[in-house]
Design a protein around this motif. Structure first.
Motif, PDB file in Angstrom:
ATOM      1  N   ASP A   1       0.846  -1.199   0.000  1.00  9.47           N
ATOM      2  CA  ASP A   1       0.000   0.000   0.000  1.00  9.47           C
ATOM      3  C   ASP A   1       0.882   1.250   0.000  1.00  9.47           C
ATOM      4  N   ALA A   2       0.618   2.186  -0.903  1.00  8.71           N
ATOM      5  CA  ALA A   2       1.408   3.427  -0.973  1.00  8.71           C
ATOM      6  C   ALA A   2       0.611   4.478  -1.731  1.00  8.71           C
ATOM      7  N   LYS A   3       0.757   5.724  -1.315  1.00  7.44           N
ATOM      8  CA  LYS A   3       0.069   6.819  -1.998  1.00  7.44           C
ATOM      9  C   LYS A   3       0.637   7.001  -3.400  1.00  7.44           C
ATOM     10  N   GLU A   4      -0.177   7.546  -4.274  1.00  3.48           N
ATOM     11  CA  GLU A   4       0.211   7.756  -5.663  1.00  3.48           C
ATOM     12  C   GLU A   4       1.322   8.807  -5.747  1.00  3.48           C
ATOM     13  N   GLY A   5       2.318   8.533  -6.599  1.00  2.87           N
ATOM     14  CA  GLY A   5       3.379   9.495  -6.859  1.00  2.87           C
ATOM     15  C   GLY A   5       4.575   9.421  -5.927  1.00  2.87           C
ATOM     16  N   ARG A   6       4.624   8.377  -5.066  1.00  3.22           N
ATOM     17  CA  ARG A   6       5.780   8.248  -4.162  1.00  3.22           C
ATOM     18  C   ARG A   6       6.931   7.538  -4.865  1.00  3.22           C
ATOM     19  N   ASN A   7       8.167   7.799  -4.405  1.00  6.22           N
ATOM     20  CA  ASN A   7       9.350   7.216  -5.034  1.00  6.22           C
ATOM     21  C   ASN A   7       9.400   5.707  -4.836  1.00  6.22           C
ATOM     22  N   VAL A   8       9.687   5.003  -5.928  1.00 10.11           N
ATOM     23  CA  VAL A   8       9.937   3.560  -5.889  1.00 10.11           C
ATOM     24  C   VAL A   8      11.425   3.370  -6.141  1.00 10.11           C
ATOM     25  N   GLU A   9      12.103   2.660  -5.228  1.00  6.60           N
ATOM     26  CA  GLU A   9      13.566   2.544  -5.298  1.00  6.60           C
ATOM     27  C   GLU A   9      14.005   1.121  -5.610  1.00  6.60           C
ATOM     28  N   ALA A  10      15.112   1.017  -6.363  1.00  8.38           N
ATOM     29  CA  ALA A  10      15.690  -0.295  -6.676  1.00  8.38           C
ATOM     30  C   ALA A  10      16.195  -0.937  -5.389  1.00  8.38           C
ATOM     31  N   VAL A  11      15.941  -2.244  -5.235  1.00 12.94           N
ATOM     32  CA  VAL A  11      16.352  -2.925  -3.994  1.00 12.94           C
ATOM     33  C   VAL A  11      17.809  -3.354  -4.040  1.00 12.94           C
ATOM     34  N   ALA A  12      18.400  -3.365  -5.239  1.00 15.15           N
ATOM     35  CA  ALA A  12      19.798  -3.775  -5.380  1.00 15.15           C
ATOM     36  C   ALA A  12      20.323  -3.254  -6.718  1.00 15.15           C
ATOM     37  N   PRO A  13      21.644  -3.235  -6.904  1.00 12.83           N
ATOM     38  CA  PRO A  13      22.193  -2.812  -8.197  1.00 12.83           C
ATOM     39  C   PRO A  13      21.668  -3.711  -9.308  1.00 12.83           C
ATOM     40  N   GLY A  14      21.422  -3.136 -10.468  1.00 14.20           N
ATOM     41  CA  GLY A  14      20.919  -3.944 -11.572  1.00 14.20           C
ATOM     42  C   GLY A  14      20.843  -3.155 -12.861  1.00 14.20           C
ATOM     43  N   GLN A  15      20.320  -3.829 -13.890  1.00 14.88           N
ATOM     44  CA  GLN A  15      20.136  -3.208 -15.196  1.00 14.88           C
ATOM     45  C   GLN A  15      18.669  -3.343 -15.587  1.00 14.88           C
TER      46      GLN A  15
END
Length: 381
Positions: free
Chosen positions: A287-301
């Motif tokens: 659950d999260a409000k619209e427009g919040r930052n989504v972050e990578a959980v680990a280095p990747g491509q």
């Protein structure tokens, strides 16, 4: 498309009617043939209705995709302008601090010049000519040297005041320019947010049409199964496309209980929870409000960044060693295929794309093509 059961139905009816008609009168046979024709007509009508229903649903689904892609573009522009507003406000803060320093410096320089003029006036009360007449040759030379330096200091002080005044004027001009940029950016942001509201309203209407189509048919379960297949195929194709560009990454096997959460929020659905029929959740819904930052959980491509039926706007990261992480239902995607990202880097904004009524983030971890429970990989909280 008709099911196997639907395709077999006319043959079953035909066989049943013919078995009854053995030894029957011509009238009975005619009645049976008439019934058969009516049944075949009903079947054809039913099949036509199914085709129309599917076409309507597909049309609504395509409209939903277009609406959500438009929202993605608008949200990304809003995010960029919000960053620009922050930067401009910081610049204004710096300029205001410089202005205060310059004003203090300007005041001190004016006081210094006033002190010099006062000292010169006191020293020159007897007039320079009279003082020079009353001094011997050595004293005269010292007095002339003193007045020379005093005048030089006065000139330098006046030049410093003029320079500081010019710096103040330049600072003021820069502040006016930044404030004008700030107002223009704020106006653009307001316009974009209004446009976003309109697009979200249009999406809501499209979603209502799509829901109406879904209510008319009992294909929700089949839809979820197809969505899962589409997702798996999209990931497979994306990985195949990037196979020629191997990424040197270590996977996630050594990072259990060490990965940061992609977004903070309550877990609404966990891995393995019952979804519908025999289907279960392959990831977790946060659950999260619209427009919040989504972050990578680990280095990747980034191996996939696009809209997918059932999942909306999706970004998939390859972490090496056959490990993938997936982030779905985004409002906006901020990375493109082929980009390298670091742990904690913002890759998307949370949303409700893919036909979701509530905003949030769908998160999956896959290893060797199979979905695995992401919870053991994430930090405890």
């Amino acid at each position: 498309m008709m099911s196997g059961r639907t395709r077999l139905w006319p043959a079953i009816v035909m066989a049943g009617l013919l078995s009854v008609s053995a030894g029957a009168s011509q009238e009975e046979i005619d009645q049976q043939q008439q019934q058969l024709q009516q049944l075949q007509k009903q079947i054809k009508s039913s099949q036509s209705a199914l085709i129309k229903s599917k076409a309507g649903r597909d049309k609504a689904s395509r409209a939903l995709r277009e609406d959500e892609l438009a929202i993605n573009k608008q949200a990304a522009a809003i995010n960029a302008n919000q960053g620009k507003l922050t930067q401009l406000n910081r610049q204004l803060t710096v300029l205001s601090g410089e202005q205060r320093q310059l004003e203090t410096q300007y005041s001190q320089q004016q006081q210094q010049l006033a002190d010099q003029i006062k000292a010169s006036w006191i020293a020159g009360q007897g007039e320079v000519g009279q003082l020079l007449l009353n001094q011997n040759s050595a004293d005269k030379q010292r007095l002339l040297t003193y007045y020379h330096y005093l005048n030089q200091a006065r000139v330098e002080a006046m030049e410093a005041i003029a320079s500081t005044k010019q710096a103040l004027e330049d600072n003021h001009s820069q502040q006016l320019a930044r404030k004008q940029q700030l107002e223009q950016t704020q106006q653009r942001l307001d316009d974009q947010q209004q446009q976003l509201k309109k697009q979200q309203q249009r999406r809501k209407q499209t979603l209502a049409k799509l829901d109406q189509q879904l209510k008319k048919e009992s294909s929700r379960l089949n839809r979820l199964e197809v969505d899962s297949e589409v997702l798996a195929q999209a990931i497979e194709q994306a990985l195949a496309a990037l196979a020629a560009q191997p990424v040197s990454l270590d996977g996630l096997s050594k990072l259990k209980r060490k990965l940061p959460w992609p977004i903070s929020g309550r877990v609404k659905q966990g891995f393995g929870n019952h979804r519908q029929g025999q289907l279960r959740w392959n990831g977790m819904l946060i659950d999260a409000k619209e427009g919040r930052n989504v972050e990578a959980v680990a280095p990747g491509q980034v191996v996939f960044a696009d809209w997918l039926r059932g999942y909306g706007l999706v970004v998939v990261l390859d972490h090496g060693d056959d490990y993938l992480s997936l982030y779905g239902h985004a409002q906006s995607l901020l990375k493109e295929v082929g980009e390298r990202v670091e742990s904690g880097e913002v890759i998307a904004l949370s949303g409700r794309s893919g036909g979701q009524l509530d905003s949030g983030l769908y998160f999956e971890i896959r290893h060797r093509g199979l979905a695995v429970d992401p919870a053991p990989y994430l930090k405890r909280r």
